[in-house]
Design an enzyme around this catalytic site. Structure first.
Site, PDB file in Angstrom:
ATOM      1  CE1 TYR A 122      -4.033   2.007   0.337  1.00 31.85           C
ATOM      2  CE2 TYR A 122      -2.676   3.294   1.823  1.00 31.85           C
ATOM      3  CZ  TYR A 122      -3.813   3.165   1.059  1.00 31.85           C
ATOM      4  OH  TYR A 122      -4.731   4.182   1.005  1.00 31.85           O
ATOM      5  CG  HIS A 150      -0.909   5.557  -1.682  1.00 26.23           C
ATOM      6  ND1 HIS A 150      -1.355   4.261  -1.538  1.00 26.23           N
ATOM      7  CD2 HIS A 150      -1.998   6.329  -1.905  1.00 26.23           C
ATOM      8  CE1 HIS A 150      -2.671   4.251  -1.653  1.00 26.23           C
ATOM      9  NE2 HIS A 150      -3.086   5.486  -1.880  1.00 26.23           N
ATOM     10  CE1 TYR A 163      -7.332  12.154   0.713  1.00 23.88           C
ATOM     11  CE2 TYR A 163      -6.896  11.744  -1.602  1.00 23.88           C
ATOM     12  CZ  TYR A 163      -7.370  11.312  -0.378  1.00 23.88           C
ATOM     13  OH  TYR A 163      -7.875  10.041  -0.260  1.00 23.88           O
ATOM     14  CD1 TRP A 171      -7.278   5.003  -5.992  1.00 17.50           C
ATOM     15  CD2 TRP A 171      -5.409   4.792  -7.204  1.00 17.50           C
ATOM     16  NE1 TRP A 171      -6.212   5.112  -5.145  1.00 17.50           N
ATOM     17  CE2 TRP A 171      -5.053   4.986  -5.864  1.00 17.50           C
ATOM     18  CE3 TRP A 171      -4.414   4.632  -8.152  1.00 17.50           C
ATOM     19  CZ2 TRP A 171      -3.726   5.034  -5.441  1.00 17.50           C
ATOM     20  CZ3 TRP A 171      -3.094   4.678  -7.737  1.00 17.50           C
ATOM     21  CH2 TRP A 171      -2.760   4.877  -6.396  1.00 17.50           C
TER      22      TRP A 171
END
Length: 105
Positions: free
Chosen positions: A18, A22, A41, A76
């Site tokens: 993960y 990213h 964000y 996504w």
């Protein structure tokens, strides 16, 4: 400007992957987020899998709806869904904003 914070839980056995995913978020995903009103964000990940998301937007529901209508978001979300615990369907549909109880400018 609305400040939004939400929590999700990443599966412990998928934490490294993960994080890796990213490090290089698709450029078209980054562009879609900006275009649909997701500003400032950030995602924060604890070692036990607790994921904290934060963003600023004019209207969170409108920003979510606009992202949901993009093809890149559908791709996504389909790729990210297996990383999460206790998510039925798409992870972006499981984001429940926390109540802001204090803010210091």
């Amino acid at each position: 400007m609305q400040r939004v914070c939400f929590l999700l839980k990443v599966r412990p056995e998928r934490l490294a992957e993960y994080r890796e995913r990213h490090r290089d978020v698709w450029p078209e995903m980054r562009e879609a987020l900006s275009r649909t009103g997701w500003h400032n964000y950030s995602l924060f990940l604890r070692d036990d899998g607790l994921l904290v998301g934060y963003l600023e937007t004019e209207d969170f529901e409108a920003a979510r709806k606009a992202m949901a209508e993009t093809g890149v978001n559908a791709r996504w979300q389909a790729e990210m869904a297996p990383f999460f615990e206790a998510v039925d369907g798409r992870p972006d549909e499981s984001m429940v904003p926390l109540d802001e109880i204090f803010h210091l400018d």
